[in-house]
Scaffold this motif. Structure first.
Motif, short mmCIF file in Angstrom:
data_model
loop_
_atom_site.label_atom_id
_atom_site.label_comp_id
_atom_site.label_asym_id
_atom_site.label_seq_id
_atom_site.Cartn_x
_atom_site.Cartn_y
_atom_site.Cartn_z
N ARG A 269 0.62 -1.16 0.02
CA ARG A 269 -0.09 -0.06 0.00
C ARG A 269 0.74 1.29 -0.11
NH1 ARG A 269 -5.53 -0.63 2.67
NH2 ARG A 269 -5.80 -2.69 2.85
N SER A 270 1.91 1.37 0.67
CA SER A 270 2.76 2.39 0.92
C SER A 270 4.01 2.75 -0.27
CB SER A 270 3.40 2.30 2.08
OG SER A 270 2.59 2.23 3.18
N ARG B 53 4.48 5.83 -2.29
CA ARG B 53 4.73 7.02 -1.41
C ARG B 53 6.45 6.69 -0.88
NH1 ARG B 53 1.80 6.24 2.69
NH2 ARG B 53 3.57 5.52 4.36
N LYS C 296 8.40 7.81 -3.92
CA LYS C 296 8.23 9.52 -4.15
C LYS C 296 8.84 10.15 -3.06
CE LYS C 296 4.79 13.03 -4.27
NZ LYS C 296 3.27 13.25 -4.10
N GLN D 166 5.71 2.15 -11.17
CA GLN D 166 5.70 3.18 -9.79
C GLN D 166 6.87 3.50 -9.57
OE1 GLN D 166 3.38 1.66 -6.81
NE2 GLN D 166 4.86 -0.03 -6.20
N ALA E 95 7.19 7.62 -9.54
CA ALA E 95 7.08 8.26 -8.26
C ALA E 95 8.01 9.01 -7.77
CB ALA E 95 6.65 6.96 -7.26
N GLY F 171 -0.84 3.00 -6.15
CA GLY F 171 -0.37 4.28 -5.92
C GLY F 171 -0.31 5.17 -7.00
N ASP G 199 -3.52 6.61 -6.87
CA ASP G 199 -3.65 7.21 -5.61
C ASP G 199 -4.90 6.42 -5.15
OD1 ASP G 199 -3.19 8.82 -3.42
OD2 ASP G 199 -4.30 10.55 -4.12
N SER H 43 -6.36 2.79 -2.47
CA SER H 43 -5.85 1.88 -1.45
C SER H 43 -6.81 0.75 -1.70
CB SER H 43 -5.62 2.32 -0.18
OG SER H 43 -5.22 1.26 0.57
N ASP I 144 -12.07 9.21 -10.38
CA ASP I 144 -11.07 9.64 -11.41
C ASP I 144 -11.55 9.14 -12.93
OD1 ASP I 144 -8.90 9.58 -13.02
OD2 ASP I 144 -7.44 8.46 -11.45
#
Length: 275
Positions: free
Chosen positions: A108-109, A112, A115, A146, A150, A214, A217, A219, A244
């Motif tokens: 899930r992370s 981020r 990024k 990603q 990211a 991701g 954006d 989850s 979206d």
């Protein structure tokens, strides 16, 4: 004004919620958890400091070596050896200058974490030149998208660990035309970004959808074993709920199973982005 208390609180929340679950410390190649990271940098927190500037880490985009990557147990015991471990050592030098709960959080992370990295080292292990990336299997890998989209700063190193361009950041070329601009054009063609994000190769079929969370954006609950079609169905539903409109911009064969909206594709293979 007392900046220390609020700043330390923000720093604590950032470390325990935003950085990776584990990092590898360059000085001794040991795993360090979030608690150790917090304790190490605690004294560096000031009222005017930016938390992102205090903790900087390098992250890697690569393909796993079959049965040659170090395991978590080997890293913890200090017994890791072989090509995969040597690759980690090289990445850390270039960047200088297991529970189900953790797996769920990691997936899930992931966007981020990439990024927020100080730099992402990209290692297409079968490419000696920029042109070789057209045939490199890494460009078809599901998680590669990603990992390239990211980070704010990326740097490409070929199979010999030689820099593929003269720029410090291959995502922000200093001048055009240059090798970084050429690299990005080749990469766009090789990966299909942004047209074929759903047509990626993954070991677990569900990862084709999970690796897109991701980017959109959103989850999803991680549920390995649900199957690729079901995972893609949940991804589409979640994107729609997030309002979206890009999810409507597709062409291909519509789904026929009862659980699918009849106006959307049944699998990632059937999804082709327009434009």
């Amino acid at each position: 004004m007392d900046w220390t208390g609020p700043q330390l609180d923000r720093f604590d929340r950032y470390v325990m919620n935003n950085i990776l679950i584990r990092l590898i410390r360059l000085s001794d190649m040991k795993f360090v958890g979030r608690g150790e990271v917090r304790n190490h940098f605690w004294g560096s927190v000031t009222g005017s400091g930016n938390t992102h500037d205090i903790i900087k880490y390098t992250i890697l985009s690569h393909r796993w070596l079959h049965n040659e990557e170090p395991t978590y147990k080997e890293m913890k015991q200090g017994t890791a050896r072989g090509p995969g471990y040597e690759k980690l050592e090289t990445v850390l030098r270039k960047g200088q200058g297991s529970s189900s709960t953790e797996l769920d959080e990691s997936i899930r992370s992931m966007f981020r974490w990439y990024k927020d990295s100080a730099i992402c080292i990209v290692h297409p292990a079968q490419s000696g030149t920029i042109e070789d990336m057209m045939e490199d299997p890494q460009t078809e890998r599901g998680w590669t998208l990603q990992e390239l989209l990211a980070p704010l700063k990326i740097k490409f190193f070929n199979k010999h660990w030689m820099s593929m361009t003269d720029d410090q950041n291959d995502k922000a070329p200093r001048m055009k035309p240059d090798r970084s601009s050429h690299l990005l054009r080749v990469l766009e063609e090789a990966t299909g970004i942004p047209r074929d994000a759903a047509r990626r190769q993954t070991t677990r079929v569900e990862d084709t959808s999970y690796s897109l969370m991701g980017i959109f954006d959103v989850s999803l609950q991680i549920a390995y074993g649900e199957g690729g079609d079901r995972a893609f169905c949940r991804l589409i539903e979640t994107i729609i709920q997030a309002r979206d409109p890009s999810v409507h911009n597709w062409e291909g064969r519509r789904g026929v199973a009862p659980q699918w909206f009849s106006c959307y594709p049944s699998t990632t293979i059937e999804f082709h982005a327009r434009g």
